[in-house]
Design a protein around this motif. Structure first.
Motif, PDB file in Angstrom:
ATOM      1  N   MET A  21       0.828  -1.191   0.000  1.00 53.19           N
ATOM      2  CA  MET A  21       0.000   0.000   0.000  1.00 53.19           C
ATOM      3  C   MET A  21       0.869   1.252   0.000  1.00 53.19           C
ATOM      4  SD  MET A  21      -2.120  -1.816   2.923  1.00 53.19           S
ATOM      5  CE  MET A  21      -3.209  -3.213   2.562  1.00 53.19           C
ATOM      6  N   PRO A  22       0.365   2.343  -0.559  1.00 48.55           N
ATOM      7  CA  PRO A  22       1.159   3.580  -0.604  1.00 48.55           C
ATOM      8  C   PRO A  22       1.214   4.284   0.746  1.00 48.55           C
ATOM      9  CG  PRO A  22      -1.004   3.961  -1.557  1.00 48.55           C
ATOM     10  CD  PRO A  22      -0.927   2.490  -1.264  1.00 48.55           C
ATOM     11  N   ARG A  23       2.324   4.936   1.004  1.00 54.58           N
ATOM     12  CA  ARG A  23       2.448   5.773   2.193  1.00 54.58           C
ATOM     13  C   ARG A  23       1.689   7.080   1.985  1.00 54.58           C
ATOM     14  NH1 ARG A  23       7.105   4.275   5.385  1.00 54.58           N
ATOM     15  NH2 ARG A  23       8.145   2.495   4.409  1.00 54.58           N
ATOM     16  N   GLU A  34      -3.396   2.851   5.469  1.00 59.41           N
ATOM     17  CA  GLU A  34      -4.321   1.737   5.309  1.00 59.41           C
ATOM     18  C   GLU A  34      -3.839   0.510   6.060  1.00 59.41           C
ATOM     19  OE1 GLU A  34      -6.828  -0.572   1.780  1.00 59.41           O
ATOM     20  OE2 GLU A  34      -5.143   0.723   1.257  1.00 59.41           O
ATOM     21  N   LEU A  35      -2.532   0.324   6.121  1.00 58.79           N
ATOM     22  CA  LEU A  35      -1.982  -0.801   6.868  1.00 58.79           C
ATOM     23  C   LEU A  35      -2.228  -0.617   8.357  1.00 58.79           C
ATOM     24  CD1 LEU A  35      -0.455  -3.411   6.226  1.00 58.79           C
ATOM     25  CD2 LEU A  35       1.686  -2.141   6.477  1.00 58.79           C
ATOM     26  N   ARG A  46      -7.471 -10.506   4.132  1.00 58.84           N
ATOM     27  CA  ARG A  46      -6.997 -10.829   2.785  1.00 58.84           C
ATOM     28  C   ARG A  46      -6.465  -9.565   2.110  1.00 58.84           C
ATOM     29  NH1 ARG A  46      -6.499 -16.270   1.072  1.00 58.84           N
ATOM     30  NH2 ARG A  46      -8.304 -17.480   1.794  1.00 58.84           N
ATOM     31  N   VAL A  47      -5.412  -9.726   1.316  1.00 57.19           N
ATOM     32  CA  VAL A  47      -4.921  -8.641   0.464  1.00 57.19           C
ATOM     33  C   VAL A  47      -4.663  -9.205  -0.926  1.00 57.19           C
ATOM     34  CG1 VAL A  47      -3.922  -7.205   2.273  1.00 57.19           C
ATOM     35  CG2 VAL A  47      -2.549  -9.044   1.268  1.00 57.19           C
ATOM     36  N   THR A  59      -1.453  -8.932  10.739  1.00 58.24           N
ATOM     37  CA  THR A  59      -1.224  -7.515  11.024  1.00 58.24           C
ATOM     38  C   THR A  59      -0.620  -7.223  12.391  1.00 58.24           C
ATOM     39  OG1 THR A  59      -3.428  -7.146  11.987  1.00 58.24           O
ATOM     40  CG2 THR A  59      -3.219  -6.943   9.575  1.00 58.24           C
ATOM     41  N   ARG A  60      -0.744  -8.144  13.352  1.00 60.81           N
ATOM     42  CA  ARG A  60      -0.388  -7.791  14.726  1.00 60.81           C
ATOM     43  C   ARG A  60       0.863  -8.510  15.214  1.00 60.81           C
ATOM     44  NH1 ARG A  60      -6.668  -7.582  16.984  1.00 60.81           N
ATOM     45  NH2 ARG A  60      -7.284  -5.857  15.603  1.00 60.81           N
TER      46      ARG A  60
END
Length: 414
Positions: A21-23, A34-35, A46-47, A59-60
């Motif tokens: 994802m973009p910063r 978004e992250l 899901r990505v 994510t964690r």
């Protein structure tokens, strides 16, 4: 049988975001927003990757460590379910085989060949030599023109000189191996371009290994050539690929960390002052851990594939399904690091970061990187206390398309 880690909500087929994802504009040191949002919403989502596949994103922090330490997940890039970072890396997976892309027992067999050279005691013996290199490069900075680019004048030469000394690679060839390395770590390098660079660098190292077989010296490549090739435990092409991994990894990651960490400190004057105003090695060591946590420059997620059914975040991940573990957001998890988006060089829990990975595939060279960074951050700002950016931060160009995050140039003055 499954092992539960945490719980989280379900995700529909229309909610699958693209990854990476973009910063956010103007926030080059922070993970993509978004992250951060995904981490707050669920431990597992899901990505969608470049090839349309939809692996699970972990994510964690706690779940990431559990997955990376689980022998039921594989780092084998030849596994059919492996979530490749790019088309080029997928196409070259068989040619890029090293111990970091293998599972045990072959992974640990090869890792043990080089582990003694990166053991804590052995690396501590290098500390005076690393410090001399840092001091000499700072002398050159002070004697040179202003402004100057820290990347080319300091951040890149330091780890290049050090890894050349460890491996036994002639530093006078640094222009060549730095050029080929840049191609290899660029996410958008075409397969043909990357393969040509890989073959060029591997060929160079193969010829170097041949010379060391005939005339060994006191360096890692000489030892491996003597111990592994002459005994038949390793083939010469395999040793050349291992050397390529160590050479590229040994200078690119540290160089980017030096430059990006310096930028972070220059844009956080209160934290810059912590290192400027002390000669305490313990303060420098703690600062290194916090900078590693805060920046975590290996971006794009560590990649794995499940070998058995496991449960993560209340969701069963089936055998053969892919996992992406973005440790850069794990190291910003407020469950582990209070005020995680604040750079605090005195943070007590900073060493719980995963900048070097976790589990059996944790970066073997982390003791060397720590010694290099401690020498840099414990010296540079004391010796040049007026160090400052020579351009507006908005003018800097960052490596968004690389496997390792950093800045292309860092113009400084004093």
């Amino acid at each position: 049988m499954t092992r539960s880690l945490t719980t989280g909500p379900a995700q529909g087929p229309d909610d699958v975001p693209a990854f990476p994802m973009p910063r956010a504009a103007g926030c080059p040191l922070d993970p993509p927003p978004e992250l951060t949002s995904l981490q707050a919403e669920a431990p597992l989502v899901r990505v969608r990757l470049w090839d349309g596949t939809t692996p699970w994103l972990v994510t964690r922090h706690a779940d990431q460590q559990a997955v990376l330490a689980d022998d039921r997940v594989s780092a084998d890039t030849l596994h059919p379910g492996y979530p490749h970072v790019s088309e080029s890396l997928r196409d070259r997976a068989a040619d890029l085989r090293t111990f970091i892309t293998m599972d045990d027992p072959e992974h640990v067999r090869q890792r043990r060949m080089i582990a003694p050279s990166f053991a804590f005691r052995r690396i501590e013996e290098l500390r005076p030599a690393v410090q001399r290199i840092v001091d000499d490069l700072i002398d050159d900075l002070l004697a040179g023109p202003k402004p100057t680019d820290l990347v080319s004048a300091f951040a890149l030469p330091l780890p290049s000189l050090v890894i050349c000394q460890v491996l036994g690679v002639p530093y006078e060839d640094h222009d060549f191996f730095q050029r080929t390395s840049r191609i290899l770590i660029h996410r958008e390098s075409a397969t043909e371009t990357a393969l040509a660079a890989q073959l060029e660098l591997a060929g160079y190292l193969d010829r170097l290994i041949g010379r060391k077989l005939d005339d060994p010296a006191d360096d890692l490549l000489s030892r491996l050539a003597t111990e592994q090739l002459k005994t038949g435990r390793m083939t010469r092409p395999d040793l050349a690929m291992m050397a390529l991994l160590l050479l590229v990894g040994g200078h690119e990651t540290t160089a980017n960390m030096i430059a990006l960490g310096t930028f972070a400190l220059l844009t956080h004057p209160d934290q810059f002052a912590v290192l400027r105003d002390t000669d305490d090695p313990a303060v420098a060591a703690g600062a290194v851990e916090e900078l590693l946590r805060y920046l975590s420059i290996v971006h794009g997620g560590r990649r794995r594939v499940a070998l058995e059914d496991i449960k993560i975040g209340g969701q069963v991940v089936r055998a053969g399904e892919a996992l992406v573990i973005p440790t850069e957001i794990g190291d910003r998890d407020e469950r582990v690091f209070p005020d995680p988006h604040v750079l605090d060089l005195r943070r007590r829990e900073a060493r719980r970061h995963m900048a070097f990975g976790f589990g059996v595939h944790q970066c073997l060279g982390h003791p060397l990187v720590r010694v290099e960074l401690q020498a840099v951050y414990g010296t540079l700002f004391r010796r040049i206390p007026t160090l400052s950016l020579a351009v507006d931060p908005g003018e800097l160009e960052f490596k968004h398309e690389g496997f390792v995050y950093g800045v292309y140039e860092l113009p400084l003055t004093w």
